[in-house]
Design an enzyme around this catalytic site. Sequence first.
Site, short mmCIF file in Angstrom:
data_model
loop_
_atom_site.label_atom_id
_atom_site.label_comp_id
_atom_site.label_asym_id
_atom_site.label_seq_id
_atom_site.Cartn_x
_atom_site.Cartn_y
_atom_site.Cartn_z
N ASP A 195 -27.62 -19.49 -8.95
CA ASP A 195 -27.29 -20.08 -7.85
C ASP A 195 -28.12 -20.34 -6.73
OD1 ASP A 195 -24.76 -19.05 -9.14
OD2 ASP A 195 -24.93 -17.23 -7.85
N GLY B 42 -25.32 -12.35 -13.49
CA GLY B 42 -24.94 -13.53 -14.42
C GLY B 42 -26.51 -13.68 -15.17
N ASP C 276 -29.43 -18.55 -4.58
CA ASP C 276 -29.03 -17.98 -3.15
C ASP C 276 -29.73 -16.74 -2.73
OD1 ASP C 276 -28.39 -16.31 -5.14
OD2 ASP C 276 -26.28 -15.94 -4.50
N ARG D 224 -22.12 -6.55 -15.24
CA ARG D 224 -22.07 -6.11 -13.82
C ARG D 224 -21.24 -4.70 -13.93
NH1 ARG D 224 -22.65 -11.02 -11.54
NH2 ARG D 224 -21.98 -13.16 -12.52
N ARG E 160 -21.39 -19.73 -6.26
CA ARG E 160 -20.65 -18.64 -5.65
C ARG E 160 -20.70 -19.17 -3.98
NH1 ARG E 160 -20.03 -13.34 -7.31
NH2 ARG E 160 -21.46 -12.77 -9.35
N ASP F 238 -29.13 -11.46 -6.03
CA ASP F 238 -29.19 -10.36 -5.12
C ASP F 238 -28.34 -9.09 -4.83
OD1 ASP F 238 -26.73 -11.73 -4.88
OD2 ASP F 238 -26.93 -11.98 -2.61
N THR G 66 -31.40 -16.23 -11.16
CA THR G 66 -29.75 -16.38 -11.09
C THR G 66 -29.86 -18.26 -10.82
OG1 THR G 66 -27.89 -16.68 -9.51
CG2 THR G 66 -30.11 -16.01 -8.51
O1 F6P Z 1 -24.29 -15.36 -10.02
C1 F6P Z 1 -24.20 -16.23 -11.32
C2 F6P Z 1 -22.69 -17.01 -11.50
O2 F6P Z 1 -22.83 -17.75 -12.49
C3 F6P Z 1 -22.04 -17.70 -10.12
O3 F6P Z 1 -22.47 -18.94 -10.03
C4 F6P Z 1 -20.46 -17.42 -10.68
O4 F6P Z 1 -19.71 -17.58 -9.30
C5 F6P Z 1 -20.61 -16.04 -11.45
O5 F6P Z 1 -21.80 -15.99 -11.80
C6 F6P Z 1 -19.73 -16.23 -12.40
O6 F6P Z 1 -19.59 -14.85 -12.94
P1 F6P Z 1 -18.89 -14.43 -14.37
O7 F6P Z 1 -19.91 -14.56 -15.28
O8 F6P Z 1 -18.95 -12.91 -14.02
O9 F6P Z 1 -17.83 -15.06 -14.60
#
Ligand code: F6P
Length: 318
Positions: free
Chosen positions: A126, A10, A128, A71, A170, A102, A124
């Site tokens: 998050d 992300g 986390d 991803r 997350r 991570d 990130t």
């Molecule tokens: O890891 C960052 C994040 O924004 C999380 O908070 C969220 O769950 C996820 O990515 C959303 O991912 P995507 O962009 O694949 O929908």
Amino acid sequence: MKIGILTSGGDAPGMNAAIRAVVRTAIYHKIDVYGINRGYAGLLDKDISPLNVYSVADILQKGGTILRTSRSEFFPTEAGQKRAAEVLREYGIEHLIIIGGDGSLSGALALKKLGVSVVGIPGTIDNDFGASDFTIGFDTAVTTAIEAIGKIRDTTFSHNRINVVQVMGRTCGDIALYAGFSVGAEALIIPEIETNLEGICDRLLAGKDRGKLHSIVMLAEGCGSYRDYCKKIEELTQVTTKGTNLGYIQRGGSPSHFDRNLASFMGYKAVEAIVNDNTGNVVVQRKGEYIMVPLEEALETPKAFRKDMYKIAKILSI
Ligand code: F6P
């Protein structure tokens, strides 16, 4: 010397500030920098081009990532990782800087095990990543959430309602906790604390009995959907309960001063680590200091939960 840089997972506000810091520090050391577009997927596709002083002009304040991100499904496989190491060799890229969460930094560790010289930067929203007090993008995401919740409060107050505000993270509740603390949310639903919805509703009703005209409930996405909580809270309190998912607005926007500083320091330190032959590490921030931690250790560091903050939030938001 040639180094490569990619952003993965992300995107997070401040990633551009980190890219700029890497490129400018590399220029200072007369090192060539290659930008790898679209994260590990772009590395496998050889979507690689040189970056220079002009490539990073005017990006410090921009959200997102100029290198874009992805991803990848193939990269986490053994074949994908071997292929990535081959591509780096083919391009003569001797060191790789990876900016991401991570999952992305686990990819960095996999490359390290294949003999690639890597340096990680935690990016990130998050927050986390247990090894660092803060990750790039978190502060901006919280600031964005606070601004949005201010608007949600206006209408929630006017209608004497409850509003459940769902934020990202997350399995980590930090965005909900820090934003909830800062807006005085009446309740926090986060994965780190077992949810007692009856107890939360009793608190909301006690507040109402004391004359509170509205309430904000912060919900971390790791605990489920706001839609389900709205239904249950309305049933238990008999107060009209609406919900808002702040969604992707949390991930965009110009980085805060905190994220610009964090990212600039981390980008600078990552290149210095390469110059000083200190790779295989992640740059982390602890108590305001920037230190290098081996990837293996960093990825195994558990995320500490701010129990004190949770406790104080409860005391202050009756
Ligand atoms: O890891 C960052 C994040 O924004 C999380 O908070 C969220 O769950 C996820 O990515 C959303 O991912 P995507 O962009 O694949 O929908």
